[in-house]
Design a protein around this motif. Structure first.
Motif, PDB file in Angstrom:
ATOM      1  N   GLY A   1       6.027  -5.686  -0.854  1.00  0.00           N
ATOM      2  CA  GLY A   1       6.153  -4.265  -1.150  1.00  0.00           C
ATOM      3  C   GLY A   1       4.989  -3.402  -0.723  1.00  0.00           C
ATOM      4  O   GLY A   1       4.966  -2.203  -1.006  1.00  0.00           O
ATOM      5  N   THR A   2       4.018  -3.995  -0.074  1.00  0.00           N
ATOM      6  CA  THR A   2       2.863  -3.229   0.384  1.00  0.00           C
ATOM      7  C   THR A   2       2.658  -3.432   1.876  1.00  0.00           C
ATOM      8  O   THR A   2       3.045  -4.461   2.437  1.00  0.00           O
ATOM      9  N   LEU A   3       2.041  -2.438   2.514  1.00  0.00           N
ATOM     10  CA  LEU A   3       1.629  -2.544   3.910  1.00  0.00           C
ATOM     11  C   LEU A   3       0.111  -2.523   3.920  1.00  0.00           C
ATOM     12  O   LEU A   3      -0.514  -1.516   3.568  1.00  0.00           O
ATOM     13  N   GLU A   4      -0.479  -3.661   4.278  1.00  0.00           N
ATOM     14  CA  GLU A   4      -1.934  -3.777   4.305  1.00  0.00           C
ATOM     15  C   GLU A   4      -2.448  -3.242   5.649  1.00  0.00           C
ATOM     16  O   GLU A   4      -2.230  -3.835   6.705  1.00  0.00           O
TER      17      GLU A   4
ATOM     18  N   PHE B   1      -9.677  -6.916  13.728  1.00  0.00           N
ATOM     19  CA  PHE B   1      -9.032  -7.984  14.488  1.00  0.00           C
ATOM     20  C   PHE B   1      -9.169  -9.336  13.794  1.00  0.00           C
ATOM     21  O   PHE B   1      -8.237 -10.142  13.817  1.00  0.00           O
ATOM     22  N   VAL B   2     -10.298  -9.565  13.144  1.00  0.00           N
ATOM     23  CA  VAL B   2     -10.456 -10.790  12.350  1.00  0.00           C
ATOM     24  C   VAL B   2      -9.399 -10.824  11.248  1.00  0.00           C
ATOM     25  O   VAL B   2      -8.759 -11.853  11.007  1.00  0.00           O
TER      26      VAL B   2
ATOM     27  N   ALA C   1      -4.117 -12.820   9.126  1.00  0.00           N
ATOM     28  CA  ALA C   1      -3.001 -12.257   8.350  1.00  0.00           C
ATOM     29  C   ALA C   1      -3.465 -11.620   7.043  1.00  0.00           C
ATOM     30  O   ALA C   1      -2.667 -11.394   6.131  1.00  0.00           O
ATOM     31  N   LYS C   2      -4.746 -11.310   6.944  1.00  0.00           N
ATOM     32  CA  LYS C   2      -5.240 -10.576   5.784  1.00  0.00           C
ATOM     33  C   LYS C   2      -4.694  -9.150   5.795  1.00  0.00           C
ATOM     34  O   LYS C   2      -4.408  -8.572   4.749  1.00  0.00           O
ATOM     35  N   TYR C   3      -4.577  -8.590   7.004  1.00  0.00           N
ATOM     36  CA  TYR C   3      -4.017  -7.261   7.186  1.00  0.00           C
ATOM     37  C   TYR C   3      -2.752  -7.353   8.025  1.00  0.00           C
ATOM     38  O   TYR C   3      -2.633  -8.209   8.902  1.00  0.00           O
TER      39      TYR C   3
END
Length: 329
Positions: A77-80, A131-132, A137-139
């Motif tokens: 439900g969130t967009l990081e 980019f990291v 996939a943290k963001y």
């Protein structure tokens, strides 16, 4: 598409002067707004709100587009969103409370999240950590004036949303004009490391050497404040960076001038700024579809107009469009 070097210098600088100049200083009455003349000598004035509670431009969720979002993100439900804390107005900067992040990049990111039915989580990080974080996939996506390049397309997918134009900035009254590599031969030029601006400058320096001219003396600084201090003191001749930030600085500080502009993808291709995702994450198409929706419904134009960037609007968001070519070794 070709992009002549001086194509947007005057138009963008005046547009930013109209919409943005002096916003960093604030209004002495409320600290949240500023007024500027639309053009030198003009009487019409424009006000922009830089307060932390400024209302964002919003739009409605589109269920069919929200359904395109990869299931793990949709269920969360969130967009990081990763955005560079080292950016500058009008791209990304802090409101008058010095805490709230505002600018054209977060505004567009929030607008896309609206369409996709997601809660936008903005994560201000350093440029390299965008980019990291995408790699790990943290963001989910980077909205941070990221240029599409052929090299980056090996690791990332893109959904374009703005033209990418660069600017050379010099001290006011320098009398210089940058129209090609020969004009920076032997000059000391500041640029940010790891950017497409750096790639272009390095390529121009190589071109000069091959032509028997002096190379560019390239300098790197930690932040825009250091760059402009070096420019003001004469330690550097020029600064190369995004055209919006250069035009904004010219309009607000009054101590420098834009002496040449250039497409972020070189002389033969119009550079593009894009939302950036990990390759094959499945998010690029939903992002492009959401961007095309806000282009169509007019909210995209409102965001760009708010920040004086209407001249850099695109008519369509593309997935993985042609990008900055690889540098010639």
């Amino acid at each position: 598409m070709t992009a002549p070097l001086t194509r947007r210098t005057t138009a963008t600088a005046l547009g930013l002067a109209a919409a943005l100049a002096l916003t960093a200083c604030g209004n002495p009455d409320d600290g949240a707004t500023a007024e500027v003349a639309a053009t030198p000598g003009a009487t019409a004035r424009t006000t922009i709100d830089t307060s932390p509670d400024r209302a964002r431009i919003t739009t409605d969720k589109v269920a069919s587009l929200a359904a395109e979002v990869p299931a793990p993100i949709r269920e969360r439900g969130t967009l990081e969103i990763a955005d560079s804390s080292g950016s500058a107005a009008p791209l990304t900067f802090y409101a008058t409370d010095d805490r709230t992040v505002i600018g054209v990049e977060p505004d567009l990111a929030y607008l896309v999240a609206d369409v996709l039915g997601l809660e936008a989580h903005l994560n201000p990080v350093s440029w390299e950590n965008i980019f990291v974080g995408l790699d790990s996939a943290k963001y989910d996506v980077g909205f941070s004036n990221i240029t599409v390049t052929e090299e980056r397309k090996e690791k990332y997918d893109f959904a374009s949303y703005r033209e990418d134009n660069l600017a050379f900035e010099a001290r006011k009254g320098s009398g210089w004009k940058v129209t090609g590599p020969k004009d920076v031969a032997g000059r000391t030029v500041a640029v940010s490391s790891g950017t497409n601006q750096e790639k272009l400058l390095v390529e121009w320096s190589r071109t000069n050497v091959k032509a028997g001219r002096k190379p560019v003396d390239i300098k790197y600084y930690q932040n825009p404040t250091d760059t402009y201090l070096a420019l003001r003191s004469g330690r550097i001749d020029l600064a190369l960076g995004p055209n919006p930030t250069a035009a904004y600085h010219v309009a607000t500080a009054g101590e420098s001038e834009v002496v040449g502009t250039y497409s972020g993808a070189g002389a033969t291709l119009q550079g593009l700024i894009a939302a950036t995702t990990k390759k094959d994450s499945g998010l690029a198409k939903p992002l492009a579809d959401a961007l095309n929706h806000v282009i169509e419904n007019g909210t995209y134009a409102k965001v760009l107009s708010r920040w004086g960037l209407s001249d850099e609007a695109v008519t369509e968001s593309e997935v993985n469009p042609p990008g900055l070519p690889r540098s010639n070794k």
